[in-house]
Motif scaffolding. Structure first.
Motif, PDB file in Angstrom:
ATOM      1  N   LYS A 185      72.338   9.110  48.897  1.00  0.00           N
ATOM      2  CA  LYS A 185      73.771   8.945  48.613  1.00  0.00           C
ATOM      3  C   LYS A 185      74.368  10.202  47.978  1.00  0.00           C
ATOM      4  CE  LYS A 185      74.010   4.665  50.033  1.00  0.00           C
ATOM      5  NZ  LYS A 185      72.745   4.807  50.807  1.00  0.00           N
ATOM      6  N   LYS A 222      81.189  -3.459  40.451  1.00  0.00           N
ATOM      7  CA  LYS A 222      81.572  -3.626  41.853  1.00  0.00           C
ATOM      8  C   LYS A 222      83.009  -4.127  41.972  1.00  0.00           C
ATOM      9  CE  LYS A 222      77.048  -4.119  43.923  1.00  0.00           C
ATOM     10  NZ  LYS A 222      76.093  -4.949  44.653  1.00  0.00           N
ATOM     11  N   GLU A 263      80.075   5.665  46.080  1.00  0.00           N
ATOM     12  CA  GLU A 263      78.644   5.852  46.372  1.00  0.00           C
ATOM     13  C   GLU A 263      77.787   5.045  45.389  1.00  0.00           C
ATOM     14  OE1 GLU A 263      77.470   7.230  49.029  1.00  0.00           O
ATOM     15  OE2 GLU A 263      79.398   8.023  49.711  1.00  0.00           O
ATOM     16  N   LYS A 275      77.080   1.431  46.216  1.00  0.00           N
ATOM     17  CA  LYS A 275      76.186   1.187  47.351  1.00  0.00           C
ATOM     18  C   LYS A 275      74.733   1.019  46.919  1.00  0.00           C
ATOM     19  CE  LYS A 275      78.956   3.861  50.612  1.00  0.00           C
ATOM     20  NZ  LYS A 275      79.069   5.225  51.188  1.00  0.00           N
TER      21      LYS A 275
END
Lengths: 364, 364
Positions: free
Chosen positions: B19, B134, B199, B202
């Motif tokens: 990432k 998130k 990123e 993820k």
């Protein structure tokens, strides 16, 4: 024109004809769907002049008529509406559409200006199940040529014999043949654009029987409420049977998955700019696969059934992988002749599919 | 260097550090991952100079050492291998990798040339659950500016107060604020690049607690075996609290889904080239939404809770939709002041999120 139509049914049928709408047409009318209402039926038609689709659905037609409306806009509107019933009223080419608390007023075009559907004489008819058609398309269309200058090879050759049909695709580097046992009673060969077949399989449903009619310039697929027309490609195809031989110096079987993964790993170093070159040493009970590039090299070993001869041969790994990864069989047969003749790949328990890859000739 | 490592674990950790690998770096060494083996641990590091990631996994280290290897190639190889255990031996910058019947020989680079990780003083520490992170990222990063000439607005402003944190994103047309109740004990404000946050989410897993450290130029997120570093953007952010007012001439609630679908349908005619213009007539118990273009017009009506005043106001539909479609609430509040001041959208049952959209001023 004045109609009431079920929204979900209309949305489903718009999605069907949209497969014949080209993204890059220069004729504005071809961005539209033609809709005709008569005798409590809506007939939707779309064409990009190569593929044409007609599909029908029931509706309450209070006043008959027809019009052409922009396909994408109309499809998006119908898809995003919420109520069950859509009321459409057209006067002077203006559409008034009502659905729940939504009202759209849209300008439409004259249906007279829309191209006619191809005329097809209904003579020979072949029936093929949707499942078979999907299998044929999956196993052949990937192997057609993308070179528009030799247009016949962008199509799939449908070679109809009295008791079977061969579907053949090739691009000069590899060839795929799917055979279908079928009492056709006729002998005829046509070339169907691969694009048409790829669009067709998006709209056929698994449990349907597809009825196929062929005329001089067109092939017609009928299923459910829908008729799918495709123009044919004219020209001489390659006499593909000459490439098929029954005798091989080496016939051996390997696990499809093991072989595929080994070739995929070898391909990681077989770079595009060097023709994805991999070298196979076919030994008596295993196949060694080698590849290298400036960053390093790789050696893979795949177990195979025992056989007598050995052979060194090189391939573009992409062409091998294209053909192997669409197969479902656990075991596949690899049939070699020598280092300059094609490798013929078949499924061990099903002889109906043949995939043939030309080797790369190495200097020296 | 000589190690034995579990293939799946290695693949998982490579995917984490990847990432931080940029697709378009001009420094060849930054296409690589740095791998150090010592004390039965592998440490994987990658950086694009903005994001840096370090992650650790257990391995049998028979001889310590370190190297840099091309990230994509190494990742693809490890992902496609089949056996459980990978043996890696490095001598003179040449890697010999064995796994089952696969052997790779790859050239590597010197680890000394790889950039160092940022230095961070471990002073203040804030813990936020992965679930909250998130949610914050989903509700803010979409609203940042893409204009690189005003770089601070491509980031999310993290405004840390003693007992809460506001995360703020804006681009001059709309603003998103997610508030998180948290006893931080400090007052500090930083700007985190939105790309870093996108990123980060993820690779964090749902049930983790993320420990956050902030230093002058960097923010560090620690979770599991992994440390994620991002540089900060320096500059003055917008004094966003000035835009928030508590008094509105109209506060009304609507069904989120009904409002979203009506705006989406109106947007079908609100074309990009005309700033996606939709007009709202806020009536006493419903909102009418109108839009038109050369092809036609649309009228939508959405029920709303009763209120006293009425208002005509216009918006770019895209900015309304961006903010509404990420919400999960069944009911949302729309708070209007007048036709030139922003619309403030909140969830009816949760005051922690505020989305603000500037109206379009109509001529005349």
């Amino acid at each position: 024109m004045l109609i009431k139509v079920n929204r979900k049914e209309l949305a489903k049928h718009i999605q069907i004809v949209q497969k014949a709408i080209s993204q890059r047409t220069t004729m504005q009318i071809l961005e539209g769907i033609k809709i005709s209402a008569k005798e409590n039926t809506l007939i939707l038609t779309a064409t990009d002049t190569e593929i044409s689709i007609e599909t029908r659905l029931s509706a309450i037609v209070e006043r008959e008529g027809d019009f052409v409306i922009n396909s994408r806009l109309f499809g998006d509107i119908v898809r995003k509406l919420e109520n069950d019933i859509i009321d459409i009223n057209i006067e002077n080419y203006n559409m008034n559409l009502k659905c729940g608390d939504s009202i759209f007023n849209l300008s439409t075009q004259k249906a007279d200006e829309y191209p006619d559907l191809p005329r097809v004489e209904e003579n020979t008819e072949i029936k093929i199940s949707a499942k078979d058609i999907k299998n044929i398309v999956k196993k052949t269309t990937f192997a057609v040529s993308t070179d528009e200058s030799r247009i016949v090879f962008t199509g799939v050759f449908m070679d109809i014999r009295r008791d079977y049909i061969n579907f053949v695709a090739l691009d000069g580097f590899r060839m795929a043949i799917q055979k279908l046992e079928k009492q056709t009673g006729i002998e005829e060969s046509i070339i169907i654009p691969a694009r048409s077949l790829n669009e067709l399989v998006k709209i056929i449903e698994d449990d349907e029987d597809i009825s196929i009619n062929i005329s001089r310039n067109n092939i017609v697929f009928k299923f459910g409420d829908t008729v799918f027309y495709s123009t044919l490609l004219s020209g001489e195809f390659f006499s593909y049977t000459a490439l098929l031989r029954d005798e091989h110096s080496i016939s051996t079987s390997v696990s499809r998955k093991e072989f595929q993964l080994a070739v995929e790993r070898a391909s990681l170093l077989a770079r595009e700019d060097r023709a994805n070159l991999i070298k196979l040493n076919v030994e008596n009970s295993h196949i060694d696969i080698k590849s290298n590039s400036e960053i390093g090299d790789v050696f893979e070993k795949v177990k195979s059934s025992e056989h007598d001869n050995t052979l060194d041969i090189a391939f573009n790994s992409r062409y091998i992988l294209d053909g192997v990864k669409i197969l479902e069989a656990e075991e596949i047969n690899l049939n070699f002749t020598d280092s300059v003749n094609p490798l013929i790949i078949t499924e061990t328990d099903d002889a109906s599919y043949i995939y043939l890859v030309l080797p790369v000739r190495l200097a020296g």
